[in-house]
Design a protein around this motif. Structure first.
Motif, PDB file in Angstrom:
ATOM      1  N   VAL A   1      -0.774   5.315  -9.869  1.00 44.13           N
ATOM      2  CA  VAL A   1      -0.378   6.294 -10.551  1.00 44.13           C
ATOM      3  C   VAL A   1       0.845   5.800 -11.271  1.00 44.13           C
ATOM      4  O   VAL A   1       1.037   5.788 -12.578  1.00 44.13           O
ATOM      5  N   GLU A   2       1.754   4.833 -10.915  1.00 47.61           N
ATOM      6  CA  GLU A   2       2.849   4.398 -11.358  1.00 47.61           C
ATOM      7  C   GLU A   2       2.479   3.096 -12.464  1.00 47.61           C
ATOM      8  O   GLU A   2       3.109   3.032 -13.411  1.00 47.61           O
ATOM      9  N   ARG A   3       1.698   2.403 -12.036  1.00 51.77           N
ATOM     10  CA  ARG A   3       1.022   1.324 -13.108  1.00 51.77           C
ATOM     11  C   ARG A   3       0.592   1.979 -14.105  1.00 51.77           C
ATOM     12  O   ARG A   3       0.912   1.382 -15.049  1.00 51.77           O
ATOM     13  N   MET A   4      -0.265   2.964 -14.106  1.00 53.95           N
ATOM     14  CA  MET A   4      -0.851   3.728 -15.286  1.00 53.95           C
ATOM     15  C   MET A   4       0.200   4.367 -16.051  1.00 53.95           C
ATOM     16  O   MET A   4       0.143   4.351 -17.276  1.00 53.95           O
ATOM     17  N   ALA A   5       1.263   4.982 -15.471  1.00 59.66           N
ATOM     18  CA  ALA A   5       2.490   5.605 -16.290  1.00 59.66           C
ATOM     19  C   ALA A   5       3.202   4.492 -17.143  1.00 59.66           C
ATOM     20  O   ALA A   5       3.340   4.584 -18.366  1.00 59.66           O
ATOM     21  N   SER A   6       3.062   3.181 -16.588  1.00 54.97           N
ATOM     22  CA  SER A   6       3.908   2.172 -17.197  1.00 54.97           C
ATOM     23  C   SER A   6       2.994   1.866 -18.155  1.00 54.97           C
ATOM     24  O   SER A   6       3.696   1.337 -19.345  1.00 54.97           O
ATOM     25  N   ARG A   7       1.743   1.734 -17.956  1.00 54.00           N
ATOM     26  CA  ARG A   7       0.790   1.187 -18.995  1.00 54.00           C
ATOM     27  C   ARG A   7       0.839   2.111 -20.448  1.00 54.00           C
ATOM     28  O   ARG A   7       1.133   1.682 -21.619  1.00 54.00           O
ATOM     29  N   PHE A   8       0.823   3.419 -20.172  1.00 51.35           N
ATOM     30  CA  PHE A   8       0.784   4.521 -21.232  1.00 51.35           C
ATOM     31  C   PHE A   8       2.083   4.538 -21.940  1.00 51.35           C
ATOM     32  O   PHE A   8       1.939   4.358 -23.091  1.00 51.35           O
ATOM     33  N   GLU A   9       3.144   4.397 -21.123  1.00 46.63           N
ATOM     34  CA  GLU A   9       4.542   4.240 -21.836  1.00 46.63           C
ATOM     35  C   GLU A   9       4.336   2.860 -22.871  1.00 46.63           C
ATOM     36  O   GLU A   9       5.080   3.050 -23.813  1.00 46.63           O
ATOM     37  N   HIS A  10       4.154   1.771 -22.104  1.00 52.53           N
ATOM     38  CA  HIS A  10       4.229   0.481 -23.027  1.00 52.53           C
ATOM     39  C   HIS A  10       3.278   0.520 -24.308  1.00 52.53           C
ATOM     40  O   HIS A  10       3.742   0.039 -25.317  1.00 52.53           O
ATOM     41  N   ALA A  11       2.341   1.190 -23.988  1.00 54.83           N
ATOM     42  CA  ALA A  11       1.208   1.092 -24.851  1.00 54.83           C
ATOM     43  C   ALA A  11       1.956   1.835 -26.309  1.00 54.83           C
ATOM     44  O   ALA A  11       1.614   1.735 -27.374  1.00 54.83           O
ATOM     45  N   ALA A  12       2.280   3.117 -25.931  1.00 52.79           N
ATOM     46  CA  ALA A  12       3.014   3.912 -26.760  1.00 52.79           C
ATOM     47  C   ALA A  12       3.840   3.192 -27.531  1.00 52.79           C
ATOM     48  O   ALA A  12       4.295   3.302 -29.020  1.00 52.79           O
TER      49      ALA A  12
ATOM     50  N   GLU B   1      -5.402  12.819 -10.155  1.00 59.49           N
ATOM     51  CA  GLU B   1      -4.780  12.865  -8.827  1.00 59.49           C
ATOM     52  C   GLU B   1      -3.311  12.851  -8.725  1.00 59.49           C
ATOM     53  O   GLU B   1      -2.866  12.799  -7.398  1.00 59.49           O
ATOM     54  N   TRP B   2      -2.706  12.887  -9.650  1.00 65.25           N
ATOM     55  CA  TRP B   2      -1.024  12.925  -9.499  1.00 65.25           C
ATOM     56  C   TRP B   2      -0.677  14.031  -8.831  1.00 65.25           C
ATOM     57  O   TRP B   2       0.287  14.019  -8.125  1.00 65.25           O
ATOM     58  N   ARG B   3      -1.360  15.236  -8.852  1.00 63.68           N
ATOM     59  CA  ARG B   3      -1.120  16.080  -7.971  1.00 63.68           C
ATOM     60  C   ARG B   3      -0.848  15.913  -6.320  1.00 63.68           C
ATOM     61  O   ARG B   3      -0.421  16.717  -5.769  1.00 63.68           O
ATOM     62  N   SER B   4      -1.725  14.927  -5.988  1.00 60.85           N
ATOM     63  CA  SER B   4      -1.728  14.556  -4.601  1.00 60.85           C
ATOM     64  C   SER B   4      -0.528  13.704  -4.120  1.00 60.85           C
ATOM     65  O   SER B   4      -0.425  13.463  -2.918  1.00 60.85           O
ATOM     66  N   LEU B   5       0.387  13.323  -4.914  1.00 63.22           N
ATOM     67  CA  LEU B   5       1.497  12.609  -4.658  1.00 63.22           C
ATOM     68  C   LEU B   5       2.474  13.467  -3.754  1.00 63.22           C
ATOM     69  O   LEU B   5       2.457  14.848  -4.127  1.00 63.22           O
ATOM     70  N   GLU B   6       3.155  12.884  -2.884  1.00 63.22           N
ATOM     71  CA  GLU B   6       4.041  13.586  -2.007  1.00 63.22           C
ATOM     72  C   GLU B   6       5.370  14.367  -2.990  1.00 63.22           C
ATOM     73  O   GLU B   6       5.526  13.628  -4.043  1.00 63.22           O
ATOM     74  N   PRO B   7       5.810  15.250  -2.612  1.00 57.79           N
ATOM     75  CA  PRO B   7       6.788  15.997  -3.403  1.00 57.79           C
ATOM     76  C   PRO B   7       7.737  15.592  -4.283  1.00 57.79           C
ATOM     77  O   PRO B   7       7.799  15.685  -5.484  1.00 57.79           O
ATOM     78  N   ASP B   8       8.142  14.375  -3.627  1.00 57.06           N
ATOM     79  CA  ASP B   8       9.450  13.653  -4.308  1.00 57.06           C
ATOM     80  C   ASP B   8       8.810  12.981  -5.750  1.00 57.06           C
ATOM     81  O   ASP B   8       9.338  13.023  -6.763  1.00 57.06           O
ATOM     82  N   LEU B   9       7.872  12.191  -5.304  1.00 58.55           N
ATOM     83  CA  LEU B   9       7.156  11.413  -6.273  1.00 58.55           C
ATOM     84  C   LEU B   9       6.580  12.014  -7.430  1.00 58.55           C
ATOM     85  O   LEU B   9       6.650  11.756  -8.514  1.00 58.55           O
ATOM     86  N   ARG B  10       5.775  13.204  -6.709  1.00 60.12           N
ATOM     87  CA  ARG B  10       5.344  14.012  -7.784  1.00 60.12           C
ATOM     88  C   ARG B  10       6.103  14.735  -8.728  1.00 60.12           C
ATOM     89  O   ARG B  10       5.968  14.886  -9.878  1.00 60.12           O
ATOM     90  N   ALA B  11       7.328  15.095  -8.280  1.00 57.48           N
ATOM     91  CA  ALA B  11       8.344  15.454  -9.109  1.00 57.48           C
ATOM     92  C   ALA B  11       8.952  14.585 -10.415  1.00 57.48           C
ATOM     93  O   ALA B  11       8.825  14.877 -11.376  1.00 57.48           O
ATOM     94  N   ARG B  12       8.897  13.296  -9.732  1.00 55.30           N
ATOM     95  CA  ARG B  12       9.380  12.310 -10.781  1.00 55.30           C
ATOM     96  C   ARG B  12       8.128  11.861 -11.726  1.00 55.30           C
ATOM     97  O   ARG B  12       8.623  11.789 -12.974  1.00 55.30           O
TER      98      ARG B  12
ATOM     99  N   LYS C   1       8.004  14.730 -14.341  1.00 55.08           N
ATOM    100  CA  LYS C   1       9.146  14.407 -15.532  1.00 55.08           C
ATOM    101  C   LYS C   1       8.765  13.066 -16.740  1.00 55.08           C
ATOM    102  O   LYS C   1       8.770  13.137 -17.669  1.00 55.08           O
ATOM    103  N   ARG C   2       8.216  12.059 -15.901  1.00 56.30           N
ATOM    104  CA  ARG C   2       7.859  11.013 -16.703  1.00 56.30           C
ATOM    105  C   ARG C   2       6.712  11.414 -17.552  1.00 56.30           C
ATOM    106  O   ARG C   2       6.540  11.074 -18.732  1.00 56.30           O
ATOM    107  N   ARG C   3       5.744  12.200 -17.213  1.00 54.04           N
ATOM    108  CA  ARG C   3       4.508  12.812 -17.932  1.00 54.04           C
ATOM    109  C   ARG C   3       5.060  13.518 -18.918  1.00 54.04           C
ATOM    110  O   ARG C   3       4.794  13.709 -20.203  1.00 54.04           O
ATOM    111  N   ASP C   4       6.198  14.324 -18.664  1.00 51.68           N
ATOM    112  CA  ASP C   4       6.727  15.186 -19.707  1.00 51.68           C
ATOM    113  C   ASP C   4       7.259  14.563 -20.879  1.00 51.68           C
ATOM    114  O   ASP C   4       7.360  14.774 -21.885  1.00 51.68           O
TER     115      ASP C   4
END
Lengths: 202, 202
Positions: A57-68, A112-123, A126-129
DNA sequence: CCTACCGATCGGTAGG
DNA sequence: CCTACCGATCGGTAGG
Protein backbone atom coordinates in the motif's frame (compact mmCIF):
# COMPACT_ATOMS: atom_id res chain seq x y z
CA UNK A 1 13.79 -5.71 6.84
CA UNK A 2 15.80 -4.67 3.82
CA UNK A 3 14.40 -4.71 0.34
CA UNK A 4 15.66 -7.76 -1.49
CA UNK A 5 14.62 -9.43 -4.73
CA UNK A 6 12.97 -12.20 -2.74
CA UNK A 7 11.10 -9.72 -0.62
CA UNK A 8 9.87 -7.94 -3.73
CA UNK A 9 8.74 -11.28 -5.11
CA UNK A 10 6.69 -11.87 -1.97
CA UNK A 11 5.01 -8.51 -2.56
CA UNK A 12 4.24 -9.45 -6.16
CA UNK A 13 2.74 -12.80 -5.25
CA UNK A 14 0.85 -11.36 -2.29
CA UNK A 15 -0.57 -8.56 -4.48
CA UNK A 16 -2.05 -11.10 -6.84
CA UNK A 17 -3.55 -13.17 -4.03
CA UNK A 18 -4.83 -10.18 -2.04
CA UNK A 19 -6.38 -8.93 -5.24
CA UNK A 20 -8.18 -12.22 -5.86
CA UNK A 21 -9.20 -13.18 -2.31
CA UNK A 22 -8.65 -10.11 -0.18
CA UNK A 23 -6.17 -9.67 2.66
CA UNK A 24 -8.16 -11.56 5.29
CA UNK A 25 -9.02 -14.27 2.78
CA UNK A 26 -5.38 -14.94 1.96
CA UNK A 27 -3.26 -16.96 4.37
CA UNK A 28 0.47 -16.72 4.84
CA UNK A 29 0.61 -20.31 3.65
CA UNK A 30 -1.23 -19.35 0.43
CA UNK A 31 1.52 -16.86 -0.34
CA UNK A 32 4.24 -19.35 0.50
CA UNK A 33 2.63 -22.10 -1.59
CA UNK A 34 2.61 -19.84 -4.64
CA UNK A 35 6.36 -19.44 -4.15
CA UNK A 36 6.99 -23.14 -3.48
CA UNK A 37 8.31 -22.62 0.00
CA UNK A 38 6.96 -23.34 3.48
CA UNK A 39 4.74 -20.88 5.26
CA UNK A 40 7.17 -20.36 8.09
CA UNK A 41 9.97 -19.61 5.63
CA UNK A 42 8.29 -16.37 4.64
CA UNK A 43 9.26 -14.95 8.01
CA UNK A 44 12.90 -14.95 6.98
CA UNK A 45 11.91 -12.11 4.65
CA UNK A 46 9.00 -10.29 6.22
CA UNK A 47 8.06 -9.40 9.78
CA UNK A 48 4.38 -10.23 9.42
CA UNK A 49 1.51 -10.58 6.98
CA UNK A 50 0.51 -7.03 7.87
CA UNK A 51 4.03 -5.91 6.98
CA UNK A 52 3.51 -7.20 3.43
CA UNK A 53 0.22 -5.32 3.07
CA UNK A 54 1.82 -2.17 4.44
CA UNK A 55 4.68 -2.38 1.95
CA UNK A 56 2.32 -2.83 -0.99
CA UNK A 57 0.00 0.00 0.00
CA UNK A 58 2.79 2.46 0.83
CA UNK A 59 4.65 1.70 -2.38
CA UNK A 60 1.52 2.39 -4.41
CA UNK A 61 0.69 5.55 -2.49
CA UNK A 62 4.15 6.85 -3.39
CA UNK A 63 3.73 5.86 -7.02
CA UNK A 64 0.42 7.67 -7.35
CA UNK A 65 1.83 10.76 -5.65
CA UNK A 66 4.98 10.88 -7.75
CA UNK A 67 3.08 10.24 -10.96
CA UNK A 68 0.81 13.20 -10.17
CA UNK A 69 3.80 15.41 -9.32
CA UNK A 70 5.57 14.52 -12.54
CA UNK A 71 2.47 14.92 -14.66
CA UNK A 72 1.83 18.45 -13.43
CA UNK A 73 5.50 19.40 -13.59
CA UNK A 74 5.54 18.33 -17.22
CA UNK A 75 2.75 20.69 -18.28
CA UNK A 76 3.13 23.66 -15.94
CA UNK A 77 5.53 26.28 -17.28
CA UNK A 78 7.97 28.25 -15.10
CA UNK A 79 5.75 31.35 -15.39
CA UNK A 80 2.56 29.68 -14.24
CA UNK A 81 0.27 26.73 -14.15
CA UNK A 82 -1.33 25.16 -17.17
CA UNK A 83 -5.11 25.48 -17.50
CA UNK A 84 -7.33 23.52 -15.11
CA UNK A 85 -8.55 21.47 -18.06
CA UNK A 86 -5.00 20.50 -18.99
CA UNK A 87 -4.08 19.83 -15.38
CA UNK A 88 -7.13 17.64 -14.72
CA UNK A 89 -6.36 15.73 -17.90
CA UNK A 90 -2.75 15.25 -16.77
CA UNK A 91 -3.76 14.01 -13.33
CA UNK A 92 -6.27 11.61 -14.86
CA UNK A 93 -3.84 10.23 -17.41
CA UNK A 94 -1.16 9.74 -14.76
CA UNK A 95 -3.55 7.88 -12.48
CA UNK A 96 -4.74 5.55 -15.23
CA UNK A 97 -1.15 4.83 -16.25
CA UNK A 98 -0.17 3.77 -12.73
CA UNK A 99 -3.23 1.51 -12.41
CA UNK A 100 -2.68 -0.23 -15.73
CA UNK A 101 1.07 -0.53 -15.10
CA UNK A 102 0.76 -2.28 -11.73
CA UNK A 103 -2.74 -3.70 -11.59
CA UNK A 104 -2.10 -6.10 -8.71
CA UNK A 105 -0.72 -3.54 -6.27
CA UNK A 106 -3.16 -0.90 -7.47
CA UNK A 107 -6.08 -3.18 -6.66
CA UNK A 108 -4.71 -3.85 -3.20
CA UNK A 109 -4.17 -0.13 -2.71
CA UNK A 110 -7.76 0.62 -3.68
CA UNK A 111 -9.55 -2.24 -1.94
CA UNK A 112 -7.42 -3.55 0.91
CA UNK A 113 -6.13 -0.43 2.66
CA UNK A 114 -9.03 -0.90 5.10
CA UNK A 115 -7.24 -4.00 6.38
CA UNK A 116 -4.30 -1.94 7.63
CA UNK A 117 -3.98 -1.74 11.38
CA UNK A 118 -5.60 1.37 12.89
CA UNK A 119 -2.52 3.63 13.04
CA UNK A 120 -1.37 2.96 9.52
CA UNK A 121 -4.91 3.02 8.23
CA UNK A 122 -5.45 6.48 9.68
CA UNK A 123 -2.25 7.77 8.14
CA UNK A 124 -3.06 6.24 4.79
CA UNK A 125 -6.50 7.74 4.94
CA UNK A 126 -4.97 11.19 5.27
CA UNK A 127 -2.56 10.49 2.45
CA UNK A 128 -5.41 9.42 0.20
CA UNK A 129 -7.32 12.54 1.11
CA UNK A 130 -4.36 14.74 0.27
CA UNK A 131 -4.15 13.05 -3.10
CA UNK A 132 -7.86 13.49 -3.74
CA UNK A 133 -7.53 17.15 -2.78
CA UNK A 134 -5.34 17.69 -5.84
CA UNK A 135 -8.30 16.73 -8.01
CA UNK A 136 -10.63 18.87 -5.92
CA UNK A 137 -8.35 21.88 -6.14
CA UNK A 138 -7.85 21.63 -9.88
CA UNK A 139 -11.60 21.37 -10.37
CA UNK A 140 -12.26 24.31 -8.05
CA UNK A 141 -9.65 26.33 -9.98
CA UNK A 142 -11.49 25.47 -13.17
CA UNK A 143 -14.74 26.68 -11.68
CA UNK A 144 -13.05 29.95 -10.68
CA UNK A 145 -11.59 30.42 -14.15
CA UNK A 146 -14.93 29.66 -15.76
CA UNK A 147 -13.67 26.60 -17.60
CA UNK A 148 -15.72 24.28 -15.43
CA UNK A 149 -19.26 24.83 -14.26
CA UNK A 150 -19.41 21.98 -11.80
CA UNK A 151 -21.66 22.81 -8.92
CA UNK A 152 -19.69 20.89 -6.32
CA UNK A 153 -15.94 20.36 -6.79
CA UNK A 154 -15.71 17.88 -3.92
CA UNK A 155 -18.44 15.66 -5.33
CA UNK A 156 -17.00 15.94 -8.83
CA UNK A 157 -13.53 14.98 -7.59
CA UNK A 158 -14.92 11.98 -5.69
CA UNK A 159 -16.96 10.94 -8.73
CA UNK A 160 -13.96 11.13 -11.05
CA UNK A 161 -11.40 9.57 -8.75
CA UNK A 162 -13.59 6.61 -7.85
CA UNK A 163 -14.31 6.11 -11.56
CA UNK A 164 -10.55 5.99 -12.17
CA UNK A 165 -10.03 3.60 -9.27
CA UNK A 166 -12.86 1.44 -10.59
CA UNK A 167 -10.53 0.59 -13.42
CA UNK A 168 -8.93 -2.01 -11.18
CA UNK A 169 -12.17 -3.98 -11.35
CA UNK A 170 -12.42 -4.23 -15.11
CA UNK A 171 -9.04 -3.56 -16.70
CA UNK A 172 -7.48 -6.68 -18.20
CA UNK A 173 -3.98 -6.55 -19.73
CA UNK A 174 -5.21 -8.84 -22.51
CA UNK A 175 -8.50 -6.97 -22.95
CA UNK A 176 -9.88 -4.98 -25.85
CA UNK A 177 -8.48 -1.62 -24.82
CA UNK A 178 -4.79 -0.73 -24.54
CA UNK A 179 -3.71 1.32 -21.51
CA UNK A 180 -3.07 4.34 -23.72
CA UNK A 181 -6.56 4.11 -25.21
CA UNK A 182 -8.12 3.87 -21.75
CA UNK A 183 -6.08 6.85 -20.61
CA UNK A 184 -7.46 8.89 -23.51
CA UNK A 185 -11.06 7.78 -23.02
CA UNK A 186 -10.96 8.35 -19.27
CA UNK A 187 -9.30 11.72 -19.65
CA UNK A 188 -12.13 12.85 -21.90
CA UNK A 189 -14.79 11.40 -19.60
CA UNK A 190 -13.27 13.06 -16.54
CA UNK A 191 -12.84 16.48 -18.14
CA UNK A 192 -16.34 16.29 -19.59
CA UNK A 193 -17.82 15.42 -16.23
CA UNK A 194 -16.08 18.39 -14.63
CA UNK A 195 -17.35 20.84 -17.21
CA UNK A 196 -20.63 20.73 -15.36
CA UNK A 197 -24.23 21.57 -15.92
CA UNK A 198 -24.44 25.06 -17.32
CA UNK A 199 -24.31 24.16 -20.98
CA UNK A 200 -26.63 21.24 -20.58
CA UNK A 201 -29.83 23.20 -20.81
CA UNK A 202 -31.85 20.93 -18.60
CA UNK B 1 -34.67 -21.08 5.76
CA UNK B 2 -37.68 -18.82 5.86
CA UNK B 3 -37.40 -15.10 6.11
CA UNK B 4 -38.06 -14.03 9.68
CA UNK B 5 -37.49 -10.79 11.54
CA UNK B 6 -34.53 -12.36 13.32
CA UNK B 7 -33.05 -13.55 10.08
CA UNK B 8 -33.41 -10.09 8.61
CA UNK B 9 -31.69 -8.69 11.67
CA UNK B 10 -28.75 -11.02 11.09
CA UNK B 11 -28.50 -9.67 7.57
CA UNK B 12 -28.50 -6.10 8.84
CA UNK B 13 -25.81 -6.74 11.44
CA UNK B 14 -23.72 -8.80 9.03
CA UNK B 15 -23.96 -6.07 6.37
CA UNK B 16 -22.47 -3.56 8.76
CA UNK B 17 -19.66 -5.88 9.80
CA UNK B 18 -18.90 -7.13 6.28
CA UNK B 19 -18.79 -3.51 5.22
CA UNK B 20 -16.28 -2.60 7.92
CA UNK B 21 -14.06 -5.70 7.92
CA UNK B 22 -14.95 -7.64 4.81
CA UNK B 23 -16.54 -11.09 4.59
CA UNK B 24 -13.39 -13.07 5.35
CA UNK B 25 -12.45 -10.64 8.10
CA UNK B 26 -15.75 -11.10 9.91
CA UNK B 27 -16.34 -14.22 11.99
CA UNK B 28 -19.66 -15.84 12.73
CA UNK B 29 -18.97 -15.04 16.37
CA UNK B 30 -18.51 -11.34 15.51
CA UNK B 31 -22.01 -11.29 14.06
CA UNK B 32 -23.44 -13.16 17.04
CA UNK B 33 -21.69 -10.89 19.55
CA UNK B 34 -23.24 -7.83 17.92
CA UNK B 35 -26.63 -9.46 18.53
CA UNK B 36 -25.82 -10.59 22.07
CA UNK B 37 -26.21 -14.26 21.34
CA UNK B 38 -23.78 -17.16 21.06
CA UNK B 39 -22.04 -17.93 17.77
CA UNK B 40 -23.62 -21.33 17.48
CA UNK B 41 -27.07 -19.86 18.00
CA UNK B 42 -26.89 -18.14 14.63
CA UNK B 43 -27.27 -21.52 12.98
CA UNK B 44 -30.85 -21.72 14.20
CA UNK B 45 -31.54 -18.97 11.64
CA UNK B 46 -29.04 -19.37 8.82
CA UNK B 47 -27.50 -22.36 7.09
CA UNK B 48 -24.01 -20.91 6.92
CA UNK B 49 -21.98 -17.72 6.87
CA UNK B 50 -21.96 -17.95 3.08
CA UNK B 51 -25.75 -18.15 3.17
CA UNK B 52 -25.86 -14.73 4.84
CA UNK B 53 -23.61 -13.19 2.22
CA UNK B 54 -25.68 -14.77 -0.55
CA UNK B 55 -28.90 -13.34 0.89
CA UNK B 56 -27.43 -9.84 1.15
CA UNK B 57 -25.98 -9.81 -2.34
CA UNK B 58 -29.06 -11.30 -4.01
CA UNK B 59 -31.40 -8.93 -2.23
CA UNK B 60 -29.37 -5.95 -3.40
CA UNK B 61 -29.09 -7.25 -6.95
CA UNK B 62 -32.89 -7.41 -7.05
CA UNK B 63 -33.22 -3.94 -5.59
CA UNK B 64 -30.89 -2.40 -8.19
CA UNK B 65 -32.68 -4.22 -11.00
CA UNK B 66 -36.15 -3.25 -9.88
CA UNK B 67 -35.12 0.34 -9.25
CA UNK B 68 -33.81 0.56 -12.81
CA UNK B 69 -36.99 -1.03 -14.19
CA UNK B 70 -39.21 1.37 -12.29
CA UNK B 71 -37.12 4.41 -13.18
CA UNK B 72 -37.33 3.72 -16.89
CA UNK B 73 -41.01 2.76 -16.73
CA UNK B 74 -41.73 6.10 -15.08
CA UNK B 75 -40.26 8.19 -17.89
CA UNK B 76 -40.89 6.10 -21.01
CA UNK B 77 -44.27 6.81 -22.55
CA UNK B 78 -46.51 4.14 -24.10
CA UNK B 79 -45.61 5.37 -27.60
CA UNK B 80 -41.87 5.16 -27.13
CA UNK B 81 -38.80 5.57 -25.01
CA UNK B 82 -37.68 8.82 -23.46
CA UNK B 83 -34.47 10.37 -24.76
CA UNK B 84 -31.16 8.66 -23.96
CA UNK B 85 -30.21 11.68 -21.84
CA UNK B 86 -33.37 11.34 -19.77
CA UNK B 87 -32.98 7.58 -19.52
CA UNK B 88 -29.34 7.77 -18.44
CA UNK B 89 -30.30 10.36 -15.85
CA UNK B 90 -33.10 8.11 -14.58
CA UNK B 91 -30.81 5.07 -14.29
CA UNK B 92 -28.20 7.14 -12.48
CA UNK B 93 -30.67 8.65 -10.03
CA UNK B 94 -32.20 5.26 -9.29
CA UNK B 95 -28.80 3.73 -8.60
CA UNK B 96 -27.75 6.52 -6.27
CA UNK B 97 -31.04 6.27 -4.40
CA UNK B 98 -30.60 2.56 -3.73
CA UNK B 99 -27.02 3.06 -2.52
CA UNK B 100 -27.91 5.87 -0.14
CA UNK B 101 -31.00 4.06 1.09
CA UNK B 102 -29.22 0.83 2.07
CA UNK B 103 -25.57 1.71 2.40
CA UNK B 104 -24.56 -1.40 4.35
CA UNK B 105 -25.93 -3.95 1.90
CA UNK B 106 -24.92 -1.83 -1.08
CA UNK B 107 -21.32 -1.82 0.11
CA UNK B 108 -21.37 -5.58 0.53
CA UNK B 109 -22.92 -5.94 -2.92
CA UNK B 110 -20.20 -3.80 -4.46
CA UNK B 111 -17.17 -5.08 -2.57
CA UNK B 112 -17.86 -8.58 -1.25
CA UNK B 113 -19.53 -10.38 -4.13
CA UNK B 114 -16.09 -11.80 -4.92
CA UNK B 115 -16.35 -13.82 -1.72
CA UNK B 116 -19.31 -15.78 -3.05
CA UNK B 117 -18.61 -19.40 -3.81
CA UNK B 118 -17.73 -20.07 -7.47
CA UNK B 119 -21.19 -21.02 -8.75
CA UNK B 120 -23.02 -18.11 -7.18
CA UNK B 121 -20.21 -15.75 -7.99
CA UNK B 122 -20.41 -16.68 -11.66
CA UNK B 123 -24.17 -16.17 -11.73
CA UNK B 124 -23.88 -12.85 -9.93
CA UNK B 125 -21.19 -11.76 -12.34
CA UNK B 126 -23.61 -12.32 -15.23
CA UNK B 127 -26.36 -10.48 -13.42
CA UNK B 128 -24.06 -7.51 -12.80
CA UNK B 129 -23.07 -7.52 -16.44
CA UNK B 130 -26.70 -7.50 -17.54
CA UNK B 131 -27.30 -4.52 -15.30
CA UNK B 132 -24.26 -2.68 -16.65
CA UNK B 133 -25.47 -3.41 -20.18
CA UNK B 134 -28.49 -1.18 -19.53
CA UNK B 135 -26.12 1.74 -19.09
CA UNK B 136 -24.09 0.69 -22.13
CA UNK B 137 -27.19 0.39 -24.28
CA UNK B 138 -28.61 3.75 -23.25
CA UNK B 139 -25.27 5.40 -23.97
CA UNK B 140 -24.97 3.65 -27.33
CA UNK B 141 -28.52 4.81 -28.18
CA UNK B 142 -27.49 8.35 -27.33
CA UNK B 143 -24.51 8.08 -29.64
CA UNK B 144 -26.81 6.87 -32.43
CA UNK B 145 -29.26 9.70 -31.83
CA UNK B 146 -26.45 12.25 -31.79
CA UNK B 147 -27.13 13.32 -28.20
CA UNK B 148 -23.92 11.75 -26.96
CA UNK B 149 -20.58 11.83 -28.68
CA UNK B 150 -18.82 9.30 -26.47
CA UNK B 151 -16.27 7.38 -28.44
CA UNK B 152 -16.68 4.14 -26.51
CA UNK B 153 -20.03 3.34 -24.85
CA UNK B 154 -18.63 0.35 -22.95
CA UNK B 155 -15.83 2.40 -21.39
CA UNK B 156 -18.22 5.25 -20.64
CA UNK B 157 -20.68 2.88 -18.97
CA UNK B 158 -17.93 1.31 -16.86
CA UNK B 159 -16.62 4.75 -15.92
CA UNK B 160 -20.03 5.99 -14.85
CA UNK B 161 -21.20 2.87 -13.07
CA UNK B 162 -18.00 2.50 -11.05
CA UNK B 163 -18.24 6.17 -10.12
CA UNK B 164 -21.77 5.54 -8.85
CA UNK B 165 -20.66 2.44 -6.95
CA UNK B 166 -17.78 4.43 -5.49
CA UNK B 167 -20.40 6.29 -3.54
CA UNK B 168 -20.39 3.44 -1.02
CA UNK B 169 -16.89 4.52 -0.03
CA UNK B 170 -17.64 8.11 0.78
CA UNK B 171 -21.36 8.58 1.39
CA UNK B 172 -22.19 9.23 5.02
CA UNK B 173 -25.82 9.55 6.16
CA UNK B 174 -24.74 12.39 8.46
CA UNK B 175 -22.50 14.00 5.83
CA UNK B 176 -22.71 17.36 4.08
CA UNK B 177 -24.79 16.19 1.12
CA UNK B 178 -28.31 14.81 1.28
CA UNK B 179 -29.09 11.77 -0.88
CA UNK B 180 -31.25 13.88 -3.16
CA UNK B 181 -28.44 16.39 -3.68
CA UNK B 182 -25.98 13.62 -4.48
CA UNK B 183 -28.45 12.12 -6.92
CA UNK B 184 -28.70 15.46 -8.73
CA UNK B 185 -24.96 16.07 -8.78
CA UNK B 186 -24.17 12.55 -9.95
CA UNK B 187 -26.86 12.64 -12.59
CA UNK B 188 -25.30 15.76 -14.07
CA UNK B 189 -21.79 14.34 -13.84
CA UNK B 190 -22.83 11.10 -15.52
CA UNK B 191 -24.76 12.75 -18.33
CA UNK B 192 -21.97 15.22 -18.89
CA UNK B 193 -19.38 12.46 -19.08
CA UNK B 194 -21.47 10.63 -21.66
CA UNK B 195 -21.83 13.67 -23.87
CA UNK B 196 -18.33 12.98 -25.05
CA UNK B 197 -15.51 14.74 -26.76
CA UNK B 198 -16.86 16.45 -29.83
CA UNK B 199 -17.68 19.76 -28.25
CA UNK B 200 -14.52 19.87 -26.24
CA UNK B 201 -12.31 21.29 -28.92
CA UNK B 202 -9.13 19.64 -27.77
C1' DC C 1 14.90 -21.92 4.03
C1' DC C 2 13.40 -26.26 6.77
C1' DT C 3 10.92 -29.16 10.52
C1' DA C 4 8.33 -29.06 14.40
C1' DC C 5 5.38 -26.86 17.02
C1' DC C 6 2.44 -23.14 19.72
C1' DG C 7 -2.05 -21.03 21.33
C1' DA C 8 -5.93 -18.92 19.29
C1' DT C 9 -9.62 -18.85 16.42
C1' DC C 10 -12.27 -20.49 12.62
C1' DG C 11 -17.05 -22.43 10.71
C1' DG C 12 -20.01 -25.66 12.04
C1' DT C 13 -22.54 -29.84 14.65
C1' DA C 14 -24.84 -32.54 18.50
C1' DG C 15 -28.06 -32.60 21.68
C1' DG C 16 -30.77 -30.40 24.42
C1' DC D 1 -31.21 -20.11 21.81
C1' DC D 2 -27.64 -22.57 25.03
C1' DT D 3 -23.44 -25.55 26.40
C1' DA D 4 -20.04 -28.37 24.89
C1' DC D 5 -17.38 -29.73 21.50
C1' DC D 6 -15.19 -31.02 16.69
C1' DG D 7 -11.33 -30.94 13.18
C1' DA D 8 -9.08 -27.55 10.47
C1' DT D 9 -6.58 -23.69 9.87
C1' DC D 10 -4.74 -19.38 11.32
C1' DG D 11 -0.33 -16.17 12.14
C1' DG D 12 3.76 -16.75 14.11
C1' DT D 13 8.13 -18.71 16.91
C1' DA D 14 12.15 -21.83 18.14
C1' DG D 15 15.97 -23.80 16.72
C1' DG D 16 18.53 -25.31 13.43
Amino acid sequence: MVETARRREIEDVASTLFRERGYAGTSVRDIARAMDIQGASLYAHVASKQDVLRAIVERMASRFEHAADDALKAIDSPDGEATPTARLAALTRAHVEVVTDDLGRATVFVHEWRSLEPDLRARMSKRRDTYERRFRTVIADGVDSGEFATVDPAAAAAFILTALNGLVAWYRPDGRLEPAAIAELFTDLAVRAAVGTDELGR
